[in-house]
Motif scaffolding. Sequence first.
Motif, short mmCIF file in Angstrom:
data_model
loop_
_atom_site.label_atom_id
_atom_site.label_comp_id
_atom_site.label_asym_id
_atom_site.label_seq_id
_atom_site.Cartn_x
_atom_site.Cartn_y
_atom_site.Cartn_z
N VAL A 86 0.84 -1.20 0.00
CA VAL A 86 0.00 0.00 0.00
C VAL A 86 0.87 1.25 0.00
CG1 VAL A 86 -1.64 1.32 1.40
CG2 VAL A 86 -1.98 -1.13 1.06
N GLU A 111 -4.35 -10.38 -1.18
CA GLU A 111 -5.01 -9.41 -0.31
C GLU A 111 -4.54 -7.98 -0.57
OE1 GLU A 111 -1.35 -10.87 1.80
OE2 GLU A 111 -2.97 -11.83 0.69
N ARG A 114 -7.18 -6.02 -2.38
CA ARG A 114 -8.22 -5.51 -1.50
C ARG A 114 -7.72 -4.30 -0.71
NH1 ARG A 114 -9.05 -9.91 1.63
NH2 ARG A 114 -7.46 -9.15 3.06
N ASP A 115 -6.49 -4.38 -0.20
CA ASP A 115 -5.95 -3.29 0.62
C ASP A 115 -5.81 -2.00 -0.19
OD1 ASP A 115 -5.85 -5.14 2.65
OD2 ASP A 115 -3.68 -5.49 2.50
N SER A 117 -7.41 -1.19 -3.02
CA SER A 117 -8.72 -0.68 -3.45
C SER A 117 -9.48 -0.04 -2.29
CB SER A 117 -9.55 -1.78 -4.11
OG SER A 117 -9.88 -2.80 -3.19
N ARG A 118 -9.34 -0.59 -1.10
CA ARG A 118 -10.00 0.02 0.06
C ARG A 118 -9.37 1.36 0.42
NH1 ARG A 118 -10.89 -5.09 4.26
NH2 ARG A 118 -12.77 -5.95 3.23
N ARG A 119 -8.07 1.45 0.28
CA ARG A 119 -7.37 2.68 0.67
C ARG A 119 -7.57 3.80 -0.34
NH1 ARG A 119 -2.50 3.61 3.56
NH2 ARG A 119 -2.26 5.86 3.74
N GLY A 121 -9.55 3.47 -3.44
CA GLY A 121 -10.69 3.30 -4.32
C GLY A 121 -10.41 2.27 -5.39
N SER A 122 -11.43 1.51 -5.77
CA SER A 122 -11.21 0.44 -6.75
C SER A 122 -10.78 1.00 -8.09
CB SER A 122 -12.48 -0.40 -6.90
OG SER A 122 -13.55 0.39 -7.37
N LEU A 164 -11.80 -9.19 -5.27
CA LEU A 164 -11.00 -8.58 -4.21
C LEU A 164 -10.98 -7.05 -4.30
CD1 LEU A 164 -8.02 -11.10 -4.13
CD2 LEU A 164 -9.54 -10.57 -2.21
N GLY A 165 -11.40 -6.50 -5.44
CA GLY A 165 -11.50 -5.04 -5.50
C GLY A 165 -10.85 -4.36 -6.69
#
Length: 253
Positions: A86, A111, A114-115, A117-119, A121-122, A164-165
């Motif tokens: 990230v 993962e 996912r990390d 995209s969550r931080r 945005g996808s 996962l994003g």
Amino acid sequence: MSNLRIIPRLDIKGPNLIKGVRLEGLRVIGDPQQHAIRYYEAGADELIYMDIVASLYGRNNLSDIVKKAARDVFVPITVGGGIRSVDDARDILRSGADKVAINTAAVRHPELIRDVSRRFGSQAMVLSIEAKEVAHGRWEAYTDNGRERTGLDVLEWVMRGVELGAGEVLVTSVDREGTRQGYDLDLVRAISAAVPVPVVASGGMGTVSHFVQAAQVGRADAIAMADVLHFGRLSVGDIRAAALDAGLPVRKY
């Protein structure tokens, strides 16, 4: 219907813009900044920068190149190669990129998709896939610039990555890359049918008809090209004109 995007791809090694065939036999083209500005001024919709040796050395060296580009180029920029965390993604996005493309680290640590995209945005998380055909209608995902097998089925992997994003998929056909023989239409079409996010086709463009085929037959949402632009065989304007003639939904420039 959203616009079909024309995306010059700039593969980078050190300070240089380079080009290979099937991701090997790299040839120095010149200064990436000069080419990026030329493509932007000609009407490119986006740019992709790939640090093609970053995974080997465990780092991405594109921050300075991206910072320079972002000062002069006002279209979205995707950056890939060597992004393993990230924090790496944050550094590249802070340098001026709009999206990060992740391949090797995503295979090793899914993962991370996912990390990121969550931080951020996808829309900022692009799953980069290097695909080699292993049987008719079947492809294996590769890493490290097409050198390392993963054992992953491309279609299974792309569906997992999007779950996962990942908000976009960049698919490069290693078999076609740099050959000027056209895109792997079966590959692009299969991925486009498998996931609900935009798919960027890369690897193989030699003529404007290849672009049209990738859009019409492959159903790509965006199309990346390098060789035809770097060596002056076609211009962004040539590609856009041919796309408009074919009735494709490209942006008028």
